[in-house]
Design an enzyme around this catalytic site. Structure first.
Site, PDB file in Angstrom:
ATOM      1  N   ASP A  23       0.805  -1.084   0.043  1.00 48.31           N
ATOM      2  CA  ASP A  23       0.118   0.047  -0.075  1.00 48.31           C
ATOM      3  C   ASP A  23       0.761   1.208  -0.197  1.00 48.31           C
ATOM      4  OD1 ASP A  23      -2.411   1.375   0.079  1.00 48.31           O
ATOM      5  OD2 ASP A  23      -2.668   1.068   2.075  1.00 48.31           O
ATOM      6  N   ARG A  36      -0.674   9.006 -10.144  1.00 50.12           N
ATOM      7  CA  ARG A  36      -0.798   8.023  -9.210  1.00 50.12           C
ATOM      8  C   ARG A  36      -0.021   6.732  -9.935  1.00 50.12           C
ATOM      9  NH1 ARG A  36      -4.189   7.499  -4.902  1.00 50.12           N
ATOM     10  NH2 ARG A  36      -4.429   5.365  -5.384  1.00 50.12           N
ATOM     11  N   HIS A  40       2.370   3.197  -9.010  1.00 49.00           N
ATOM     12  CA  HIS A  40       2.290   1.844  -9.228  1.00 49.00           C
ATOM     13  C   HIS A  40       3.324   1.391  -9.918  1.00 49.00           C
ATOM     14  CE1 HIS A  40      -1.724   2.130  -7.603  1.00 49.00           C
ATOM     15  NE2 HIS A  40      -2.231   2.836  -8.628  1.00 49.00           N
ATOM     16  N   ARG A  74     -12.029   2.237  -8.140  1.00 49.68           N
ATOM     17  CA  ARG A  74     -10.992   3.592  -8.571  1.00 49.68           C
ATOM     18  C   ARG A  74     -11.555   4.021  -9.778  1.00 49.68           C
ATOM     19  NH1 ARG A  74      -5.154   2.614  -5.839  1.00 49.68           N
ATOM     20  NH2 ARG A  74      -6.146   2.040  -3.676  1.00 49.68           N
ATOM     21  N   LEU A 134      10.428 -20.963  -4.730  1.00 52.09           N
ATOM     22  CA  LEU A 134       9.423 -19.966  -4.117  1.00 52.09           C
ATOM     23  C   LEU A 134       8.170 -20.129  -4.858  1.00 52.09           C
ATOM     24  CD1 LEU A 134       9.180 -17.383  -2.071  1.00 52.09           C
ATOM     25  CD2 LEU A 134       9.550 -16.314  -4.045  1.00 52.09           C
ATOM     26  N   ARG A 191       2.038  -4.875   6.194  1.00 52.49           N
ATOM     27  CA  ARG A 191       1.447  -3.929   5.492  1.00 52.49           C
ATOM     28  C   ARG A 191       2.224  -2.564   5.595  1.00 52.49           C
ATOM     29  NH1 ARG A 191      -4.821  -2.539   4.597  1.00 52.49           N
ATOM     30  NH2 ARG A 191      -4.489  -0.899   3.188  1.00 52.49           N
TER      31      ARG A 191
HETATM   32  C1  IPE Z   1      -5.347  -2.930  -0.207  1.00 46.01           C
HETATM   33  O1  IPE Z   1      -5.269  -1.536  -0.348  1.00 46.01           O
HETATM   34  C2  IPE Z   1      -5.347  -3.580  -1.330  1.00 46.01           C
HETATM   35  C3  IPE Z   1      -4.213  -3.597  -2.108  1.00 46.01           C
HETATM   36  C4  IPE Z   1      -2.912  -3.486  -1.676  1.00 46.01           C
HETATM   37  C5  IPE Z   1      -4.261  -4.333  -3.556  1.00 46.01           C
HETATM   38  P1  IPE Z   1      -5.989  -0.276  -0.517  1.00 46.01           P
HETATM   39  O2  IPE Z   1      -5.510   1.222  -0.810  1.00 46.01           O
HETATM   40  O3  IPE Z   1      -7.059  -0.487  -1.714  1.00 46.01           O
HETATM   41  O4  IPE Z   1      -6.771  -0.420   0.740  1.00 46.01           O
HETATM   42  P2  IPE Z   1      -7.983   0.575   1.761  1.00 46.01           P
HETATM   43  O5  IPE Z   1      -9.108   0.416   0.765  1.00 46.01           O
HETATM   44  O6  IPE Z   1      -7.402   1.774   1.621  1.00 46.01           O
HETATM   45  O7  IPE Z   1      -8.331  -0.042   3.008  1.00 46.01           O
HETATM   46  C1  IPE Z   2      -1.619   0.175  -3.410  1.00 41.49           C
HETATM   47  O1  IPE Z   2      -1.421   1.701  -3.260  1.00 41.49           O
HETATM   48  C2  IPE Z   2      -1.743  -0.305  -4.920  1.00 41.49           C
HETATM   49  C3  IPE Z   2      -3.032  -0.791  -4.978  1.00 41.49           C
HETATM   50  C4  IPE Z   2      -4.170  -0.750  -4.048  1.00 41.49           C
HETATM   51  C5  IPE Z   2      -3.511  -1.102  -6.498  1.00 41.49           C
HETATM   52  P1  IPE Z   2      -2.558   2.711  -3.338  1.00 41.49           P
HETATM   53  O2  IPE Z   2      -2.769   2.899  -4.821  1.00 41.49           O
HETATM   54  O3  IPE Z   2      -3.787   2.166  -2.708  1.00 41.49           O
HETATM   55  O4  IPE Z   2      -1.614   4.029  -2.857  1.00 41.49           O
HETATM   56  P2  IPE Z   2      -2.358   4.800  -1.704  1.00 41.49           P
HETATM   57  O5  IPE Z   2      -2.825   3.938  -0.421  1.00 41.49           O
HETATM   58  O6  IPE Z   2      -3.427   5.506  -2.621  1.00 41.49           O
HETATM   59  O7  IPE Z   2      -1.521   5.826  -1.409  1.00 41.49           O
HETATM   60 MG    MG Z   3      -4.036   2.519  -0.510  1.00 41.67          MG
END
Ligand code: IPE
Ligand code: IPE
Ligand code: MG
Length: 252
Positions: A23, A36, A40, A74, A134, A191
């Protein structure tokens, strides 16, 4: 630096299964004035780091939460870009995964992914299926509530067809119908990004998992961060409902 950490890690107590909620890509991008999707993309390097670190310290299963069922909510451009990135990453990494003797598998409803993603996953899984160092498990279009609901449907059907009696349903039977059948429960879930929640990830399997939270964003995740999580895990006393005294006498 990462070599020093490796020396401290007790080889006998390395978790066999580590799962990561990757995350913070979006916030990392924002911090650096980028889109964004750049976050990724930067996260792919952290995936490589987590895979390498897992191999170096002897982890056998690494599960990465890459796309949740809730992530479909999203903006469309972000979802499309993530799906494209997924195909690109799989296709560019597959030969390296093969070289490193890594098997690939998925949890989640991958049939609902765009056709191109689905095909590229199926091809890679097939190519890597005999590898043994793995097992890399990608959680894609995954949510724990979906997985448990799906298991309930499969079990209900078996009861309906007369193959199973309701009184014979045990936790083991439920486990056999989860996507993670034949994969041990994760001993450690990491996490990143400073959030303290599970976001619909491995709810059943995490019944006795140790959690490690770090404030760093996923694109900043290095092998050292992985080792730090393992070292922290090794300091914990896993009691499984028993007393500390019982656990200590078992270890004598
Ligand atoms: C959790 O991250 C899912 C993944 C890492 C793919 P999110 O960014 O979607 O989680 P929430 O919605 O903030 O809890
Ligand atoms: C995790 O990063 C990747 C996915 C959930 C796909 P985020 O995209 O959730 O990043 P934040 O939480 O918005 O910073
Ligand atoms: Mg996130």
């Amino acid at each position: 630096m990462s070599k020093d950490y490796l020396k401290i890690i007790q080889q006998s107590q390395v978790p066999s299964h580590v799962a990561i909620i990757m995350d913070g890509n979006g916030r990392w991008a924002k911090k650096h004035g980028k889109d964004r999707i750049e976050g990724h993309k930067a996260g792919v390097e952290s995936v490589r780091n987590a895979v390498k670190a897992s191999i170096e310290c002897g982890v056998k299963y690494l599960t990465l939460y890459a796309f949740s069922t809730e992530n479909w909510n999203r903006p469309k451009e972000e979802v499309d870009a993530l799906m494209e990135l997924l195909v690109f990453a799989i296709e560019t990494e597959v030969s390296e995964l093969n070289k490193n003797n890594i098997k690939l598998t998925t949890i989640g409803d991958i049939k609902q992914l765009p056709e191109k993603c689905y095909q590229s996953l199926i091809n890679s899984i097939e190519l890597l299926k005999n590898n043994t160092q793995l097992t890399l498990i990608l959680a894609l279009n995954y949510s724990s509530k979906w997985e448990i609901t799906h298991a309930c449907k499969l079990i209900a059907q078996k009861v309906k067809d007369g193959f199973l009696e309701p009184e014979n349903i045990t936790p083991q039977i439920i486990e056999q119908h989860l996507n993670t059948a034949n994969i041990p429960d994760p001993e450690l879930i990491i996490r990143t990004s400073g959030e303290y929640r599970i976001s619909n990830f491995l709810l059943w399997q995490a019944a006795y998992t140790e959690f490690y939270f770090t404030p760093i964003y996923w694109p900043e995740f290095t092998k050292e961060e992985f080792y730090k999580a393992i070292m922290d895990f090794q300091k914990r006393e896993r009691r499984f409902g028993k007393t500390s005294e019982q656990i200590q006498s078992e270890h004598k």
